[in-house]
Structure formats: structure tokens, C-alpha cells
Design an enzyme around this catalytic site. Structure first.
Site, PDB file in Angstrom:
ATOM      1  N   HIS A  66       0.861  -1.204  -0.154  1.00 14.40           N
ATOM      2  CA  HIS A  66      -0.043  -0.064   0.002  1.00 14.40           C
ATOM      3  C   HIS A  66       0.941   1.320   0.272  1.00 14.40           C
ATOM      4  CE1 HIS A  66      -4.295  -1.397   1.325  1.00 14.40           C
ATOM      5  NE2 HIS A  66      -3.723  -2.176   0.514  1.00 14.40           N
ATOM      6  N   ASP A  67       1.909   1.186   0.714  1.00 19.23           N
ATOM      7  CA  ASP A  67       3.007   2.367   0.925  1.00 19.23           C
ATOM      8  C   ASP A  67       3.277   2.483  -0.869  1.00 19.23           C
ATOM      9  OD1 ASP A  67       4.409   4.478   1.475  1.00 19.23           O
ATOM     10  OD2 ASP A  67       5.964   3.279   2.239  1.00 19.23           O
ATOM     11  N   VAL A  70       1.055   4.169  -3.553  1.00 23.24           N
ATOM     12  CA  VAL A  70       0.463   5.252  -3.471  1.00 23.24           C
ATOM     13  C   VAL A  70       1.470   6.309  -3.201  1.00 23.24           C
ATOM     14  CG1 VAL A  70      -1.113   6.720  -2.166  1.00 23.24           C
ATOM     15  CG2 VAL A  70      -1.593   4.242  -2.200  1.00 23.24           C
ATOM     16  N   ASP A  74       7.350   5.693   0.219  1.00 23.30           N
ATOM     17  CA  ASP A  74       7.830   6.939   0.816  1.00 23.30           C
ATOM     18  C   ASP A  74       7.462   7.125   2.124  1.00 23.30           C
ATOM     19  OD1 ASP A  74       5.187   7.628   0.402  1.00 23.30           O
ATOM     20  OD2 ASP A  74       5.711   9.544  -0.178  1.00 23.30           O
ATOM     21  N   ASN A  94      -7.964   1.205   3.112  1.00 24.78           N
ATOM     22  CA  ASN A  94      -7.099   1.030   4.220  1.00 24.78           C
ATOM     23  C   ASN A  94      -7.586  -0.213   5.186  1.00 24.78           C
ATOM     24  OD1 ASN A  94      -8.897   1.607   6.055  1.00 24.78           O
ATOM     25  ND2 ASN A  94      -8.076   3.489   6.875  1.00 24.78           N
ATOM     26  N   HIS A 193      -1.083 -13.177  -2.102  1.00 25.47           N
ATOM     27  CA  HIS A 193      -2.309 -13.785  -1.160  1.00 25.47           C
ATOM     28  C   HIS A 193      -2.294 -15.106  -0.888  1.00 25.47           C
ATOM     29  CE1 HIS A 193      -4.567 -10.106  -2.996  1.00 25.47           C
ATOM     30  NE2 HIS A 193      -4.268  -9.622  -1.870  1.00 25.47           N
ATOM     31  N   THR A 194      -1.064 -15.736  -0.822  1.00 23.51           N
ATOM     32  CA  THR A 194      -0.758 -16.995  -0.165  1.00 23.51           C
ATOM     33  C   THR A 194      -0.767 -16.818   1.173  1.00 23.51           C
ATOM     34  OG1 THR A 194       0.583 -19.017  -0.410  1.00 23.51           O
ATOM     35  CG2 THR A 194       1.788 -16.954  -0.314  1.00 23.51           C
ATOM     36  N   ASP A 245      -5.639 -18.287   1.583  1.00 24.60           N
ATOM     37  CA  ASP A 245      -5.395 -19.292   0.787  1.00 24.60           C
ATOM     38  C   ASP A 245      -5.561 -20.613   1.431  1.00 24.60           C
ATOM     39  OD1 ASP A 245      -3.884 -20.881  -0.864  1.00 24.60           O
ATOM     40  OD2 ASP A 245      -1.810 -20.831  -0.092  1.00 24.60           O
TER      41      ASP A 245
HETATM   42  C1  HEM Z   1      -3.485  -7.429  -7.467  1.00 25.44           C
HETATM   43  C2  HEM Z   1      -4.125  -6.269  -6.516  1.00 25.44           C
HETATM   44  C3  HEM Z   1      -4.408  -6.438  -5.306  1.00 25.44           C
HETATM   45  C4  HEM Z   1      -5.856  -6.387  -4.516  1.00 25.44           C
HETATM   46  C5  HEM Z   1      -7.058  -6.104  -5.576  1.00 25.44           C
HETATM   47  C6  HEM Z   1      -5.833  -6.795  -3.481  1.00 25.44           C
HETATM   48  C7  HEM Z   1      -6.659  -6.658  -2.361  1.00 25.44           C
HETATM   49  C8  HEM Z   1      -6.680  -7.123  -1.162  1.00 25.44           C
HETATM   50  C9  HEM Z   1      -7.832  -7.201  -0.301  1.00 25.44           C
HETATM   51  C10 HEM Z   1      -9.207  -6.647  -0.566  1.00 25.44           C
HETATM   52  C11 HEM Z   1      -7.392  -7.591   0.912  1.00 25.44           C
HETATM   53  C12 HEM Z   1      -8.021  -7.918   2.230  1.00 25.44           C
HETATM   54  C13 HEM Z   1      -8.193  -6.690   3.032  1.00 25.44           C
HETATM   55  C14 HEM Z   1      -9.055  -7.110   4.037  1.00 25.44           C
HETATM   56  O1  HEM Z   1      -9.759  -7.920   4.127  1.00 25.44           O
HETATM   57  O2  HEM Z   1      -9.285  -5.913   5.078  1.00 25.44           O
HETATM   58  C15 HEM Z   1      -6.070  -7.951   0.824  1.00 25.44           C
HETATM   59  C16 HEM Z   1      -4.910  -8.602   1.669  1.00 25.44           C
HETATM   60  C17 HEM Z   1      -3.572  -8.970   1.491  1.00 25.44           C
HETATM   61  N1  HEM Z   1      -3.091  -8.363   0.503  1.00 25.44           N
HETATM   62 FE1  HEM Z   1      -3.865  -7.749  -1.283  1.00 25.44          FE
HETATM   63  N2  HEM Z   1      -4.536  -7.008  -3.089  1.00 25.44           N
HETATM   64  C18 HEM Z   1      -3.725  -6.759  -4.308  1.00 25.44           C
HETATM   65  C19 HEM Z   1      -2.209  -7.162  -4.441  1.00 25.44           C
HETATM   66  C20 HEM Z   1      -1.347  -7.237  -3.355  1.00 25.44           C
HETATM   67  C21 HEM Z   1      -0.119  -7.183  -3.290  1.00 25.44           C
HETATM   68  C22 HEM Z   1       0.793  -6.875  -4.671  1.00 25.44           C
HETATM   69  C23 HEM Z   1       0.387  -7.588  -2.050  1.00 25.44           C
HETATM   70  C24 HEM Z   1       1.869  -7.838  -1.887  1.00 25.44           C
HETATM   71  C25 HEM Z   1       2.991  -7.861  -2.495  1.00 25.44           C
HETATM   72  C26 HEM Z   1      -0.786  -7.932  -1.297  1.00 25.44           C
HETATM   73  C27 HEM Z   1      -0.429  -8.494  -0.123  1.00 25.44           C
HETATM   74  C28 HEM Z   1      -1.643  -8.634   0.734  1.00 25.44           C
HETATM   75  C29 HEM Z   1      -1.489  -9.341   2.049  1.00 25.44           C
HETATM   76  C30 HEM Z   1      -0.395 -10.014   2.522  1.00 25.44           C
HETATM   77  C31 HEM Z   1      -2.973  -9.399   2.577  1.00 25.44           C
HETATM   78  C32 HEM Z   1      -3.188  -9.842   3.872  1.00 25.44           C
HETATM   79  C33 HEM Z   1      -3.311  -8.902   4.853  1.00 25.44           C
HETATM   80  C34 HEM Z   1      -3.525  -9.537   6.337  1.00 25.44           C
HETATM   81  O3  HEM Z   1      -3.519 -10.988   6.507  1.00 25.44           O
HETATM   82  O4  HEM Z   1      -3.382  -8.799   7.234  1.00 25.44           O
HETATM   83  N3  HEM Z   1      -1.797  -7.651  -2.090  1.00 25.44           N
HETATM   84  N4  HEM Z   1      -5.591  -7.613  -0.504  1.00 25.44           N
HETATM   85  C1  LIG Z   2      -9.161   3.576   8.095  1.00 22.46           C
HETATM   86  O1  LIG Z   2     -10.170   4.638   7.955  1.00 22.46           O
HETATM   87  C2  LIG Z   2     -11.500   4.552   8.644  1.00 22.46           C
HETATM   88  C3  LIG Z   2     -12.403   5.781   8.042  1.00 22.46           C
HETATM   89  O2  LIG Z   2     -12.646   5.508   6.781  1.00 22.46           O
HETATM   90  C4  LIG Z   2     -10.954   5.021   9.897  1.00 22.46           C
HETATM   91  O3  LIG Z   2     -11.983   4.910  10.944  1.00 22.46           O
HETATM   92  C5  LIG Z   2      -9.987   3.931  10.321  1.00 22.46           C
HETATM   93  O4  LIG Z   2      -9.423   4.254  11.697  1.00 22.46           O
HETATM   94  C6  LIG Z   2      -8.959   3.946   9.423  1.00 22.46           C
HETATM   95  N1  LIG Z   2      -7.880   2.844   9.556  1.00 22.46           N
HETATM   96  C7  LIG Z   2      -6.424   2.992  10.199  1.00 22.46           C
HETATM   97  C8  LIG Z   2      -5.686   1.793  10.426  1.00 22.46           C
HETATM   98  O5  LIG Z   2      -6.161   4.185  10.279  1.00 22.46           O
END
Ligand code: HEM
Ligand SMILES: *[C@@H]1O[C@H](CO)[C@@H](O)[C@H](O)[C@H]1NC(C)=O
Ligand SMILES: *[C@@H]1O[C@H](CO)[C@@H](O)[C@H](O)[C@H]1NC(C)=O
Ligand SMILES: *[C@@H]1O[C@H](CO)[C@@H](O)[C@H](O)[C@H]1NC(C)=O
Ligand SMILES: *[C@@H]1O[C@H](CO)[C@@H](O)[C@H](O)[C@H]1NC(C)=O
Length: 325
Positions: A66-67, A70, A74, A94, A193-194, A245
């Protein structure tokens, strides 16, 4: 097996996936003079925390992504909102970002060790690598350093810069290409996403109301969809989590691509990788763990170099949550 691996390497070599990787202005061991022990310190702290709390690994990996997507890598994702400026943390994507306390913890130790030397963006890049690598007890990719921290974080940019989990293939590819990443990077990095978890609220539409007619997404394996419905029953509880996964979401491995080939991934953005012939072929090769690890290392280096600020373009933040006064 060996033959299949050779075919995979040949295929990806043709795509240029093993070409030289340009890390731009970043350097190997940038802090060797200003903070000699930094890489070891970050690794030691990270390994200790991950061993106590394995979910830190996916959290840091996602935070780094995410860093970087966007405004470049940085540290902008780490900034707290101010009264006049809702930061990236406020944006919808977020959801559930965390790991901020851990970054603060590492930063506080480094500020004692070498005050004012190490950027928050580098701490995040190193921490994400080390957290994933803990499982293997060796670094899974090389992190070049020298990133400086930015002074700007805007919520609307996070919403615009990060693809949504309902994205189709052209949208995903366009998003990655706008970050100088290609189709190999898109497929490979989706393999992140593994590990980790998501929330039922983000999968509910696919399970229960895909086209608004109470239907299930047909691109999801139907038996697997039934299983997911038992994990995420109606009414949806927003806080319920599910492993990304199936059966393997604690382990950083190539199983995501096995699940993908069985129509058993959670997001449309995952399934979308099967809708393009090239990305689908790449995905099937990446079921091979050795190939996945090699390409993941390469793509992480590219991702970690997106839009970096170096050589005085940014600052070394004192506190990762606020810009310097
Ligand atoms: C291809 C586009 C991508 C989309 C649309 C996407 C979307 C998402 C979403 C919606 C989640 C779940 C968030 C939640 O439930 O709150 C997620 C989790 C995650 N994403 Fe992605 N992602 C993408 C690419 C990536 C990339 C490039 C990485 C890292 C290199 C990444 C690493 C992760 C990881 C590790 C999680 C699990 C986070 C956790 O367990 O706390 N994702 N992603
Ligand atoms: C993500 O955004 C929401 C508001 O849209 C906020 O309430 C929440 O604290 C934010 N999460 C983090 C980790 O800052
Ligand atoms: C990380 O580990 C340290 C030392 O064990 C502990 O004090 C701290 O609370 C942990 N932080 C997080 C965010 O897990
Ligand atoms: C399903 O989607 C349709 C159209 O968006 C909406 O009108 C309906 O209320 C939804 N049903 C449920 C159970 O959410
Ligand atoms: C996955 O879904 C596609 C259609 O969306 C289908 O053609 C294919 O056979 C499915 N694969 C498996 C292993 O079920």
C-alpha cells in the site's frame, strides 16, 4: 518435474522475467556508514515479533504494498491524519491495515541506536521482507535501501491508486503498468495472497449476490463457495475473517497458484488472472515454488523501487506517524 521446471524457466526467460532489475537510486546496504547494524537489528526485532505473532508477516507485506502503490515507497501510508488532511489511512482500501505499532517500535529502537538516520519507508521495506522470511530463516529477497520519507499523504490518492478486489484483468494490468510493473509482476505479486486473511464483508457479494439476483459468482468453484458460505453465513458479520489461501494461509508458498487453478481464490481480482491467456499461463507456471520465490524476489525489488525519494528529495522522519516540523 525437472523438465517442467526447465520449461517454466524458458517460458519466463522469453518473457524477459529474468532481465536486469533497475533499483534506481537505491543501494545495497545504504546505511553501512550511518547505521551499520540496521539490517540485523530490524531482522532480529522482526523475527522475534513474528515468532510471537505470525499474523504480523502478512500485515507488513500488505502495508509495504500500500505504501509503494500510493506516491511511491515513501512511508506515506504510515502518516496519521491531521485536522486538515485525512491521510491514506482514512481511505476505504485501508481496511484493516495494521502493523503501525510494530513500525513505531522498530523506529524507537533505531532512534536510540542511530538517531535521525533510518527512514520509515526503509524500515517498512526491510520489515516486510524479514517478516515473510522468518519462516525460512533466510532472506527471501534483497532489499536495497536509501528511501527517504515523504511529507504528503492524501486519502483520495489511496482510493485511486489501489485496485479494488472486484477489479477485472484490464483494470489490474493498467494499474500495475502505471507503476512500471508488468504482467509477470502482476501475477507474481498477487501470489502475496498466499498468506494472510480477509473479511467476509469483502467476499459476500461473490457468495450471495453476485449480479444482484441472489446468485453466486460462477467463476468460483461451487463446492468451495459452499464452504465459504458456512464460514461467512448471512447476515454477514463484518469482523469475521477468513484465510486467503485455503488451508495454507500461514505459509508463504506457491499454494495460492494451486488454489487459483482450482477456482479457489477469494477475490474477483484473483480469479481475473485466469481470464487472460498470458497471465493464466504465467499463473500455472508459478505453481512451482522455486520459480515463484525467484520471481517474487525480483518483483518485490521492482515494487520496492516505485517512486522512491532519495538524495535529499525526502526526509528522515523522527516519528513515522508525523512529518518533521
Ligand atoms: C492485485 C491487486 C490487489 C488487490 C485487489 C488486493 C486486495 C486485497 C484485499 C481486498 C485484501 C483484504 C483486506 C481486508 O480483508 O481487510 C488484501 C489482503 C492482503 N494483500 Fe492484497 N491486493 C492486491 C495486491 C497485493 C499485493 C501486490 C500484495 C503484496 C505484495 C498484497 C498483499 C496482501 C496481503 C499479505 C494481504 C493479507 C493481509 C493480512 O492478513 O492482514 N496484495 N488484498
Ligand atoms: C481507516 O479509515 C477509517 C475511516 O474511513 C478509520 O475509521 C480507520 O481508523 C482507518 N484505519 C486506520 C488503520 O487508520
Ligand atoms: C514486538 O515485540 C516486543 C518485544 O517482544 C514487544 O514489546 C512489542 O509489544 C511487540 N510489538 C508488537 C506490535 O507486536
Ligand atoms: C442484491 O443486489 C440487489 C441489486 O444490487 C439489491 O437490490 C438487493 O437488495 C441485494 N440483496 C441482498 C440480499 O443484499
Ligand atoms: C474453473 O472455472 C472455469 C470457468 O470459470 C472452468 O472452465 C474450469 O474448468 C474451472 N476449473 C476447475 C479446476 O474447476
Amino acid at each position: 518435474m525437472v523438465r517442467k521446471l526447465v520449461v517454466s524457466f524458458l517460458f519466463l526467460a522469453i518473457l524477459g522475467a529474468f532481465g536486469a532489475c533497475n533499483a534506481g537510486e537505491l543501494q545495497r546496504n545504504y546505511y553501512r556508514k550511518s547505521c551499520r547494524g540496521v539490517e540485523q537489528i530490524v531482522r532480529d526485532i522482526t523475527w522475534r515479533n513474528v515468532s510471537a505473532n505470525p499474523s504480523l508477516a502478512p500485515k507488513l507485506l500488505r502495508l509495504h504494498y500500500h505504501d509503494c502503490f500510493v506516491r511511491g515507497c515513501d512511508g506515506s501510508v504510515l502518516l496519521d491524519s491531521t485536522p486538515n488532511n485525512p491521510s491514506e489511512k482514512e481511505a476505504i482500501p485501508n481496511r484493516s491495515l495494521s502493523g503501525f505499532d510494530f513500525i513505531d517500535f522498530v523506529k524507537s529502537i533505531l532512534e536510540e541506536e542511530c538517531p535521525g538516520a533510518v527512514s520509515c519507508a526503509d524500515i517498512l521495506a526491510l520489515g516486510a521482507r524479514d517478516a515473510v522470511s522468518y519462516q525460512f530463516q533466510r532472506p527471501m529477497w534483497q532489499v536495497f535501501t536509501g528511501r527517504q520519507d515523504g511529507r504528503v499523504s492524501v486519502d483520495s490518492e489511496a482510493l485511486a491508486g489501489l485496485p479494488s478486489p472486484s477489479s477485472d484483468f484490464p483494470t489490474l494490468l493498467q494499474n500495475f503498468q502505471s507503476n512500471n510493473l508488468d504482467v509477470v509482476d502482476l501475477v507474481t505479486l498477487s501470489g502475496a495472497h498466499t498468506i494472510g486473511v480477509t473479511h467476509c464483508s469483502l467476499v459476500a457479494k461473490r457468495l450471495y449476490n453476485f449480479t444482484g439476483k441472489g446468485d453466486t459468482d460462477p467463476s468460483l468453484d461451487s463446492e468451495y463457495a459452499q464452504t465459504l458460505k458456512t464460514i461467512c453465513p448471512l447476515p454477514i458479520v463484518r469482523t469475521t475473517t477468513l484465510g486467503m489461501d485455503p488451508g495454507s494461509s500461514d505459509s508463504f508458498d506457491s499454494h495460492y497458484f494451486v488454489a487459483l487453478s482450482q477456482n479457489m481464490t477469494l477475490f474477483q481480482s484473483d480469479s481475473a488472472l485466469l481470464t487472460n491467456p498470458l497471465s493464466s499461463t504465467i499463473a500455472s507456471h508459478l505453481q512451482n515454488p522455486r520459480l515463484f520465490f525467484a520471481l517474487f524476489a525480483r518483483s518485490m525489488a521492482k515494487m520496492g523501487a516505485i517512486g522512491v525519494l532519495t538524495n535529499g528529495e525526502g526526509e528522515i522522519r523522527q516519528n513515522c506517524r508525523v512529518v518533521n516540523a
